[in-house]
Design a protein around this motif. Structure first.
Motif, mmCIF file in Angstrom:
data_model
loop_
_atom_site.group_PDB
_atom_site.id
_atom_site.type_symbol
_atom_site.label_atom_id
_atom_site.label_comp_id
_atom_site.label_asym_id
_atom_site.label_seq_id
_atom_site.Cartn_x
_atom_site.Cartn_y
_atom_site.Cartn_z
ATOM 1 N N PHE A 25 0.838 -1.129 -0.055
ATOM 2 C CA PHE A 25 -0.092 0.065 -0.029
ATOM 3 C C PHE A 25 0.719 1.185 -0.075
ATOM 4 N N HIS A 27 1.273 -8.067 3.876
ATOM 5 C CA HIS A 27 2.245 -6.811 4.287
ATOM 6 C C HIS A 27 3.566 -7.147 4.430
ATOM 7 N N TYR A 69 7.007 12.251 13.009
ATOM 8 C CA TYR A 69 7.152 12.641 11.534
ATOM 9 C C TYR A 69 5.865 13.071 10.933
ATOM 10 N N GLY A 70 5.947 14.105 10.136
ATOM 11 C CA GLY A 70 4.810 14.509 9.529
ATOM 12 C C GLY A 70 4.510 13.816 8.202
ATOM 13 N N GLN A 71 3.727 14.538 7.088
ATOM 14 C CA GLN A 71 3.550 13.830 6.004
ATOM 15 C C GLN A 71 4.948 13.748 5.326
ATOM 16 N N MET A 86 1.759 1.281 10.971
ATOM 17 C CA MET A 86 2.054 2.675 10.369
ATOM 18 C C MET A 86 2.047 2.458 8.910
ATOM 19 N N GLY A 87 2.478 1.228 8.278
ATOM 20 C CA GLY A 87 2.281 1.039 6.764
ATOM 21 C C GLY A 87 1.274 0.208 6.436
ATOM 22 N N ALA A 88 0.657 -0.755 7.164
ATOM 23 C CA ALA A 88 -0.552 -1.309 6.642
ATOM 24 C C ALA A 88 -1.772 -0.570 6.906
ATOM 25 N N GLY A 117 -2.381 1.747 5.099
ATOM 26 C CA GLY A 117 -2.713 1.996 3.911
ATOM 27 C C GLY A 117 -3.726 1.089 3.461
ATOM 28 N N ALA A 118 -3.958 -0.035 4.108
ATOM 29 C CA ALA A 118 -5.009 -0.858 3.463
ATOM 30 C C ALA A 118 -6.393 -0.472 3.370
ATOM 31 N N GLN A 142 -4.319 7.282 1.370
ATOM 32 C CA GLN A 142 -3.027 7.064 1.031
ATOM 33 C C GLN A 142 -2.005 7.180 1.846
ATOM 34 N N LEU A 143 -0.889 6.881 2.122
ATOM 35 C CA LEU A 143 0.280 6.989 3.324
ATOM 36 C C LEU A 143 0.617 8.397 3.267
ATOM 37 N N TYR A 144 0.701 8.807 1.903
ATOM 38 C CA TYR A 144 1.194 10.211 1.531
ATOM 39 C C TYR A 144 0.426 11.046 2.184
ATOM 40 N N TYR A 147 -1.118 11.197 5.195
ATOM 41 C CA TYR A 147 -1.139 11.054 6.753
ATOM 42 C C TYR A 147 -0.129 12.169 7.439
ATOM 43 N N GLY A 148 -0.675 13.053 8.503
ATOM 44 C CA GLY A 148 0.278 13.561 9.191
ATOM 45 C C GLY A 148 0.701 12.753 10.307
ATOM 46 N N GLN A 149 1.053 13.275 11.374
ATOM 47 C CA GLN A 149 1.601 12.786 12.547
ATOM 48 C C GLN A 149 0.640 11.695 13.341
ATOM 49 N N LEU A 151 -4.846 16.553 6.341
ATOM 50 C CA LEU A 151 -4.009 15.025 6.470
ATOM 51 C C LEU A 151 -5.001 14.393 7.372
#
Lengths: 273, 273
Positions: free
Chosen positions: A87, A110, A128-130, B115-117, B119-120, B124-126, B128-130, B158
């Motif tokens: 993703f 995943h 972390y931010g975006q 934090m990555g998953a 996205g499912a 979109q992960l891009y 997301y803020g903090q 975000l």
């Protein structure tokens, strides 16, 4: 029949999960998406490891010819392999959505992505931010939308993960104009190039979002045995050779106590001792 | 001799990577950190899968007695297993740092993290803020620092990933006062509890950061076969039973076109059809 969308993680063939490996070994067709990211090994190593032919899927194939990939999954098990986590790129969400729309059963497996593994540099993921993408500048095209995003993050004291552009199988338009289909050699943005572009935009915009003395962390080959993490100011990192791809860059926001201790072990000054 | 800090991913014993499994099988001692997150299976299943005894490491052990874990790694190979990715909790960075300080060789093996998953869910992960943590409120302790972080993210359009509190092996102070060491049963915050707490803080602060009609996505057992993803307003999600832990919550910011299409497949209205 299932379309398995399998994250491969960041390093080599052994970074697939056991669940992912079992899925791939049940598949009749195995595709590897190879234009949004790359592993530290080639696809033949994957083929050998899986005991399955691995078919390379470039941008054309995934973005315009993806039916070939997912329509097959109605009659046979198909694996679509993605470096990192499935993703992490928009294009994979799109593929999953379209596959589901025509009634294909999709299972996502995943794995580690740079967005999680970036924590290895010692800056806490909670701060972390975006995430931003830094594209290769060309003579005509020097977009700076990342600058506003970094500004926003830094206003909140937050770190920014910068993903650096890669160009794989880009058409050589000069050769094309002469009637031949030719591709340029792959290019991967280095930490140094990213910092140069960032400083160019700061010089142009002059909003003081960051400067040559802003603390950053350069990441190269994250999760691979030759992983390289170096922290220092932008100016200092300009002189570091991070060697082979992939590179990423973190621009630090406010650095907390434990983070400072963690960063110190990667300091550019330790390199020079 | 090496201290392997191994991410286990999110689901069951098969979500370890092949690299991780090979490392664990070379170890003389195997510890499992079991208080910042949990898998969908118990540690005995891990023991059987690895062919190694898995020792549970609770908060006391990791935060005050960690020398036992990493000092061993001077004489023998030791694995320290972590649900998700090793760098997703501050406490693991601290352990790695202290181990390196006494000269232990540390190798980190990454894996999928929430934090990555996350996205499912289709956001979109891009965008997301903090990330924020939502702690269990008590009668005396109702902290609301997450509110300001969510406000900051939403100002930038975000999304916000909210990680929900878990309480494992918490002392029962009433029993302790009577001279007995007793632990409370584990507790895991549900999506519903998180939304209730969020709304309580909005009612108190009245800054209009979000409301009962803000679009959210509830995530349960991400990466497990029984994974449940439901999108809807805060009010709508209050009525959804997300069943067994772990739960997480995403508060949507601006929702883009492809994101809308992705969210639709998880809509609470589909559940009710």
């Amino acid at each position: 029949m299932v379309l398995y969308v399998v994250g491969l993680g960041l390093g080599d063939e052994t970074d697939i999960t056991v669940r992912g490996l079992r899925a791939v070994q049940q598949c009749d067709k195995v595709y590897l998406e190879n234009y949004t990211s790359v592993l530290g090994i080639d696809h033949e190593t994957l083929s050998t490891f899986y005991g399955r032919e691995v078919i390379l899927a470039d941008r054309d194939c995934v973005e315009t010819g993806a039916e070939v990939i997912y329509a097959n999954a109605k009659e046979q098990n198909v694996a679509f392999l993605v470096v990192g986590d499935p993703f992490c790129a928009t294009t994979h969400s799109d593929l999953i959505l379209r596959a589901k729309e025509i009634g294909v059963q999709v299972e996502v497996i995943h794995n580690a992505s740079v967005m999680g593994a970036a924590g290895a540099c010692g800056l806490q993921l909670y701060h972390y931010g975006q995430t931003v993408s830094i594209p290769f500048f060309t003579d005509e095209w020097r977009p700076d939308s990342f600058y506003d995003k970094i500004a926003f993050n830094r206003k909140g004291g937050l770190h920014t993960l910068c993903l650096l552009d890669i160009k794989v199988k880009e058409p050589d338009f000069e050769a094309m104009a002469r009637g031949r289909t030719v591709y340029l050699p792959p290019r991967f943005m280095t930490v140094n190039q990213a910092i140069e572009q960032l400083l160019e935009i700061e010089d142009k915009r002059q909003e003081g979002v960051y400067s040559r003395s802003t603390v950053c962390v350069g990441l190269a080959r994250l999760g691979q045995p030759t992983q390289q993490i170096v922290s220092g100011t932008m100016e200092e990192l300009l002189t570091v050779d991070f060697c082979a791809p992939l590179h990423s860059l973190v621009i630090a926001g406010e650095v907390h106590c434990l983070e400072e201790d963690m960063l110190r072990q990667f300091s550019v000054h330790q390199l020079k001792q």
